[in-house]
Design a protein around this motif. Structure first.
Motif, PDB file in Angstrom:
ATOM      1  N   ARG A 271       1.273   8.215 -32.367  1.00 40.45           N
ATOM      2  CA  ARG A 271       2.324   7.890 -33.326  1.00 40.45           C
ATOM      3  C   ARG A 271       3.710   7.849 -32.717  1.00 40.45           C
ATOM      4  NH1 ARG A 271       0.330  11.444 -38.627  1.00 40.45           N
ATOM      5  NH2 ARG A 271      -1.878  11.036 -38.344  1.00 40.45           N
ATOM      6  N   THR A 272       3.787   7.802 -31.411  1.00 44.03           N
ATOM      7  CA  THR A 272       5.083   7.713 -30.743  1.00 44.03           C
ATOM      8  C   THR A 272       5.153   6.458 -29.898  1.00 44.03           C
ATOM      9  OG1 THR A 272       4.484   8.868 -28.679  1.00 44.03           O
ATOM     10  CG2 THR A 272       5.116  10.228 -30.570  1.00 44.03           C
ATOM     11  N   ALA A 273       6.377   6.078 -29.566  1.00 41.88           N
ATOM     12  CA  ALA A 273       6.639   5.069 -28.545  1.00 41.88           C
ATOM     13  C   ALA A 273       7.456   5.734 -27.450  1.00 41.88           C
ATOM     14  CB  ALA A 273       7.379   3.873 -29.124  1.00 41.88           C
ATOM     15  N   ARG A 274       7.209   5.332 -26.205  1.00 42.07           N
ATOM     16  CA  ARG A 274       7.916   5.904 -25.071  1.00 42.07           C
ATOM     17  C   ARG A 274       8.443   4.797 -24.165  1.00 42.07           C
ATOM     18  NH1 ARG A 274       7.368  11.337 -23.475  1.00 42.07           N
ATOM     19  NH2 ARG A 274       6.221  12.615 -24.967  1.00 42.07           N
ATOM     20  N   VAL A 275       9.529   5.138 -23.462  1.00 41.41           N
ATOM     21  CA  VAL A 275      10.155   4.222 -22.517  1.00 41.41           C
ATOM     22  C   VAL A 275       9.995   4.805 -21.121  1.00 41.41           C
ATOM     23  CG1 VAL A 275      12.265   2.985 -21.902  1.00 41.41           C
ATOM     24  CG2 VAL A 275      11.812   3.577 -24.292  1.00 41.41           C
ATOM     25  N   TRP A 276       9.672   3.941 -20.153  1.00 40.04           N
ATOM     26  CA  TRP A 276       9.412   4.379 -18.781  1.00 40.04           C
ATOM     27  C   TRP A 276      10.227   3.532 -17.803  1.00 40.04           C
ATOM     28  CZ3 TRP A 276       5.838   8.320 -19.124  1.00 40.04           C
ATOM     29  CH2 TRP A 276       5.049   8.342 -20.274  1.00 40.04           C
ATOM     30  N   ASP A 277      10.849   4.164 -16.823  1.00 43.91           N
ATOM     31  CA  ASP A 277      11.512   3.480 -15.720  1.00 43.91           C
ATOM     32  C   ASP A 277      10.451   3.226 -14.654  1.00 43.91           C
ATOM     33  OD1 ASP A 277      12.893   2.973 -13.236  1.00 43.91           O
ATOM     34  OD2 ASP A 277      14.715   3.719 -14.188  1.00 43.91           O
ATOM     35  N   LEU A 278      10.096   1.963 -14.427  1.00 44.38           N
ATOM     36  CA  LEU A 278       8.966   1.661 -13.557  1.00 44.38           C
ATOM     37  C   LEU A 278       9.268   1.940 -12.087  1.00 44.38           C
ATOM     38  CD1 LEU A 278       7.530  -1.611 -15.145  1.00 44.38           C
ATOM     39  CD2 LEU A 278       6.773   0.758 -15.424  1.00 44.38           C
ATOM     40  N   MET A 279      10.514   1.778 -11.645  1.00 40.38           N
ATOM     41  CA  MET A 279      10.843   2.064 -10.243  1.00 40.38           C
ATOM     42  C   MET A 279      10.892   3.567  -9.997  1.00 40.38           C
ATOM     43  SD  MET A 279      11.025  -0.643  -8.437  1.00 40.38           S
ATOM     44  CE  MET A 279      11.975  -0.121  -7.003  1.00 40.38           C
ATOM     45  N   ALA A 280      11.452   4.311 -10.955  1.00 37.93           N
ATOM     46  CA  ALA A 280      11.556   5.760 -10.786  1.00 37.93           C
ATOM     47  C   ALA A 280      10.243   6.465 -11.112  1.00 37.93           C
ATOM     48  CB  ALA A 280      12.674   6.302 -11.676  1.00 37.93           C
ATOM     49  N   GLY A 281       9.365   5.790 -11.856  1.00 36.76           N
ATOM     50  CA  GLY A 281       8.119   6.436 -12.253  1.00 36.76           C
ATOM     51  C   GLY A 281       8.340   7.609 -13.181  1.00 36.76           C
ATOM     52  N   ALA A 282       9.301   7.461 -14.106  1.00 37.38           N
ATOM     53  CA  ALA A 282       9.681   8.585 -14.963  1.00 37.38           C
ATOM     54  C   ALA A 282       9.981   8.091 -16.370  1.00 37.38           C
ATOM     55  CB  ALA A 282      10.911   9.293 -14.395  1.00 37.38           C
ATOM     56  N   PRO A 283       9.821   8.972 -17.375  1.00 34.28           N
ATOM     57  CA  PRO A 283      10.193   8.595 -18.739  1.00 34.28           C
ATOM     58  C   PRO A 283      11.701   8.482 -18.888  1.00 34.28           C
ATOM     59  CG  PRO A 283       9.534  10.902 -18.657  1.00 34.28           C
ATOM     60  CD  PRO A 283       9.241  10.329 -17.308  1.00 34.28           C
ATOM     61  N   VAL A 284      12.125   7.672 -19.840  1.00 37.65           N
ATOM     62  CA  VAL A 284      13.539   7.513 -20.163  1.00 37.65           C
ATOM     63  C   VAL A 284      13.758   8.110 -21.547  1.00 37.65           C
ATOM     64  CG1 VAL A 284      15.412   5.880 -20.579  1.00 37.65           C
ATOM     65  CG2 VAL A 284      13.713   5.418 -18.781  1.00 37.65           C
ATOM     66  N   GLY A 285      14.481   9.211 -21.632  1.00 36.40           N
ATOM     67  CA  GLY A 285      14.782   9.824 -22.912  1.00 36.40           C
ATOM     68  C   GLY A 285      13.564  10.455 -23.567  1.00 36.40           C
TER      69      GLY A 285
END
Length: 629
Positions: free
Chosen positions: A424-438
C-alpha cells in the motif's frame, strides 16, 4: 481425509485427493485466499477457516461444502495468517493475523469475536500459531514483520511473557512443539539466515540460534517421531533443508543431501514404518521428500507448495501446488500420484496464476541503459542491460511485492525509479546511488497497482499512483507531498496509468480501471479534462500515450474485451480503427516511426501495428466490439 486449498481467485477448493474435488469450489471471498486452518467443532463438524486479501475470514463446513455463517469481519487489512485452538471451556476458536497489525479471536460456532483484538504489534502480523502450555493455558503466538513476537493467553487476554525481538529480521513463519521435558516452545524464522527457539512460558531463548543456512530461513515446521524425539525442520532460500533435534542442542544440524533451489514451502510427516520425512518445495517448482535421519532423497517431482495428509484408506500422502498452476496428490510410500497410474502424467487441477512482472527502462548519465524490474519478491531490481548484472544490487524497503514501476530523470540529471507495492505504499529510488529518496508515500488504502511520472510546468517532478482503492494520487517526487487532492471517480481498481502533455503545456494523467473506463485528469488541479472514455466492454488492462507528428496526443488502451482502442486526449474521442486482438492484452507501448504511430501489444504473443490517422474532420466512428464469449 481431504486437502483444503485457498486459491488466488478467492475460492476455496476441497479435494478428496483421489483426483476429484469433494465439492464445488467454495465461494464467498472476493480476493485471494492467503491462509487456511482446520478445526473440529463441538457438534462434530469439520470446518476450514480461511483468511483473505478481502479483509475477512470465513468458516466452511467441509462435509456439506457450505459456509458456516457470514464472514468474520473486523480487520481493516488482509488476513494473512490463521490458526485454531480449543479453549478450556470447550469453545473452538480461530486466531487471525492481519497486515492491520492486529490479531483477532473468533468463536467458530457462534461466528462472533471473542473479546477485543490484540494490538501489541506495530507492523504486519504475518504468522500465527497456538499451543497448550504445561499448566493448561491455551496461548496464541503471533509474529510480525518488525521481528517482534507476542504470546497471549486466549482465556484471560493477557500477555504470557514480555514481547521479544527474535533476531530473524521479519518473522514470516511460526511453529510450536512440546519438548521431552514438557516445555512448550516456539520456533521462529524469517528473513535472516537463522531460526530461534523460545520457551513460551517465559519468553526466554532456548540455546543459541539455529545456524547453518546461508540464505533466508522462510519456512519452519515440527515433527514428533515415534521414538519420542521432536525435530525442527527448516527450509531456506539457500536451497537446503535442515533438521534439528532440540533434545540434543549440541548436535550439528543435518542438511538435505544436495542443494536444489530456494525452499519456500515445508511440511513433515511420519510414515507407517516410523521414518520421519520432510517434504519441500521451492522456486525450481520441484517437490522433494527427504528422510530426516540421514538426508536421503526419497522422492522428487514437479510442483510448488505442499501439504501432508492421511487418506481415507490410511495411505500417507502429500498434496502440492505450483505457480502456473496445478495441484497434485502423491503417495509417499509408492511415490505414485494418487490419481494416475503413470507417474509422469498425473492429472492436475488449476490452482495459482504466475507472478506478474513489471518493468521500466531509463538511461543513466553515463549512457548505460538500465531496466528496473519488480514482481517476484519484495525487492526492486535495477539491471544494467549491456552487462547483464544488477546495478549495485537489489533495493530493499517494501515489505511486500511491488506491482508497478516507472522511471524519471530530474533536471539535474538524477535518475529515479518509482515503485508501487502490495504493501500500500509507493517509494522513490535513486538508481545511481542505490538508495531510497525520502519516506514512502502512504496515502493509498489498498495495493498500489499502477505508477507513472511527469514534469509539471513549474519544473516539479511528480509521480501519479493508482490503486485497488479506486483512487489516484499525485505527489512531488522529492518532497513526498501531495500536489492536489485524490483523483476520484472510478468505481473499480485502477489498473493502468500514463501521463502526457497536451497543447498549451497542460500536463495530464490517463487512468484505466477495472470499471471499463478511461479517465483524463489535469495534474495541477486534479480536475477531469473530459467525460470518461467508456467504449470498452471489459476492464482496462493496459494503456500508453504518444504524440503524433501533427502534435495530437493519443492514448492506446487494451481491455479484457480482447481489443485495443485509440483515443484523442484533447477531445476524448475514439479515433482510428478498432484493433481486435487474439487474446487479452497485458502490456502496450506506443511511439512514432516514419510519421506513423507504432503500437506494440503484448498478450499471448507480441504484435506490432503501424497506423496512420486522418485529420479530425474525417475520423470515422468506431464500431462496438462484441462481448467476448
Amino acid at each position: 481425509m481431504v486437502a483444503v486449498i485457498g486459491c488466488g481467485d478467492g475460492t476455496v477448493r476441497v479435494s478428496d485427493l483421489t483426483g476429484e474435488c469433494a465439492s464445488s469450489p467454495l465461494t464467498g471471498h472476493t480476493e485471494a485466499v492467503l491462509a487456511v486452518a482446520t478445526a473440529v467443532l463441538p457438534d462434530g463438524r469439520v470446518v476450514a477457516v480461511t483468511g483473505s486479501e478481502d479483509g475477512t475470514a470465513r468458516v466452511w463446513d467441509l462435509q456439506a461444502g457450505t459456509a458456516v455463517g457470514g464472514p468474520l469481519s473486523g480487520h481493516t487489512g488482509d488476513v494473512m495468517a490463521v490458526a485454531t485452538a480449543v479453549l478450556p471451556d470447550g469453545r473452538v476458536v480461530a486466531v487471525t493475523g492481519s497486515d492491520d497489525s492486529t490479531a483477532r479471536v473468533w468463536d467458530l460456532s457462534a461466528g462472533t469475536p471473542v473479546g477485543e483484538p490484540f494490538r501489541g504489534h506495530s507492523n504486519w502480523l504475518a504468522a500465527v500459531a497456538t499451543a497448550v502450555l504445561a499448566d493448561g493455558r491455551v496461548v496464541a503466538v503471533t509474529g510480525d514483520w518488525s521481528d517482534m513476537a507476542h504470546v497471549w493467553d486466549l482465556s484471560t487476554r493477557e500477555a504470557v511473557c514480555p514481547a521479544r525481538s527474535h533476531g530473524t529480521d521479519r518473522i514470516s513463519a511460526l511453529a510450536t512443539m512440546v519438548l521431552p521435558d514438557g516445555r512448550v516452545v516456539a520456533v521462529t524464522c524469517g528473513w535472516s539466515t537463522q531460526a530461534r527457539v523460545w520457551d513460551l512460558a517465559s519468553g526466554d531463548a532456548i540455546g543459541g540460534p539455529l545456524t547453518g543456512h546461508t540464505g533466508r530461513v522462510v519456512a519452519a515446521t515440527t515433527v514428533a517421531l515415534p521414538d519420542g524425539r521432536g525435530l525442527v525442520v527448516t527450509g531456506s532460500y539457500d536451497g537446503t533443508v535442515r533438521t534439528w533435534d532440540l533434545a540434543a542442542p549440541q548436535s550439528e544440524p543435518t542438511p538435505s543431501g544436495r542443494r536444489v533451489g530456494r525452499k519456500t514451502a515445508l511440511a513433515t510427516a511420519v510414515l507407517p514404518d516410523g521414518r520421519g520425512v520432510a517434504i519441500t518445495a521451492g522456486w525450481d517448482n520441484r517437490v522433494r521428500v527427504w528422510h530426516l535421519a540421514d538426508g536421503e532423497l526419497l522422492m522428487e517431482n514437479t510442483i510448488g507448495a505442499v501439504w501432508t495428509f492421511t487418506s481415507r484408506q490410511g495411505r500417507h500422502c502429500l498434496a502440492s501446488g505450483r505457480w502456473g498452476g496445478t495441484t497434485r496428490s502423491w503417495d509417499l510410500i509408492s511415490h505414485m500420484p494418487l490419481n494416475a497410474n503413470d507417474p509422469e502424467h498425473p492429472r492436475s487441477r488449476s490452482l495459482h496464476e504466475p507472478p506478474e512482472i513489471a518493468a521500466a527502462t531509463a538511461v543513466l548519465p553515463d549512457g548505460r541503459v538500465v531496466a528496473v524490474l519488480v514482481g517476484w519478491d519484495d525487492m526492486v531490481h535495477p539491471w544494467d542491460i549491456a552487462a547483464g548484472t544488477h546495478l549495485g544490487g537489489p533495493l530493499a524497503g517494501h515489505i511486500d511485492t511491488p506491482l508497478a514501476v516507472a522511471t524519471a530523470v530530474l533536471p539535474e540529471g538524477r535518475v529515479l525509479a518509482v515503485t508501487g507495492s502490495r504493501d500500500r505504499t509507493a517509494r522513490v529510488w535513486d538508481l545511481m546511488a542505490g538508495a531510497p529518496v525520502g519516506e514512502p508515500f502512504t496515502c493509498h488504502k489498498g495495493e498500489v497497482t499502477a505508477v507513472a511520472t511527469a514534469v509539471l510546468g513549474d519544473g516539479r517532478a511528480v509521480a501519479v499512483t493508482g490503486g485497488r482503492d479506486k483512487e489516484a494520487h499525485v505527489w512531488d517526487l522529492l518532497t513526498g507531498t501531495p500536489v492536489c487532492g485524490p483523483l476520484t471517480g472510478h468505481s473499480g481498481q485502477i489498473t493502468a496509468l500514463a501521463t502526457a502533455e497536451l497543447a498549451g503545456g497542460r500536463v495530464v494523467a490517463v487512468t484505466g480501471s477495472a470499471d471499463r473506463t478511461v479517465r483524463v485528469w489535469d495534474l495541477v488541479t486534479g480536475a477531469p479534462v473530459s467525460d470518461p472514455l467508456d467504449r470498452h466492454l471489459g476492464g482496462i488492462t493496459t494503456l500508453a500515450v504518444t504524440e503524433l507528428p501533427d502534435g495530437r496526443v493519443i492514448a492506446v488502451t487494451g481491455s479484457q474485451d480482447i481489443s485495443a482502442r485509440v483515443w484523442d486526449l484533447a477531445t476524448g474521442a475514439a479515433v482510428g480503427p478498432l484493433l481486435r486482438l487474439p487474446a487479452v492484452p497485458t502490456a502496450v507501448r506506443a511511439g512514432v516511426a516514419d510519421g506513423r504511430a507504432v503500437i506494440a501489444l503484448a498478450g499471448d504473443g507480441l504484435a506490432v501495428v503501424s497506423l496512420s490517422f486522418p485529420e479530425p474532420a474525417s475520423w470515422p466512428s468506431q464500431p462496438q466490439p462484441q462481448s467476448p464469449s
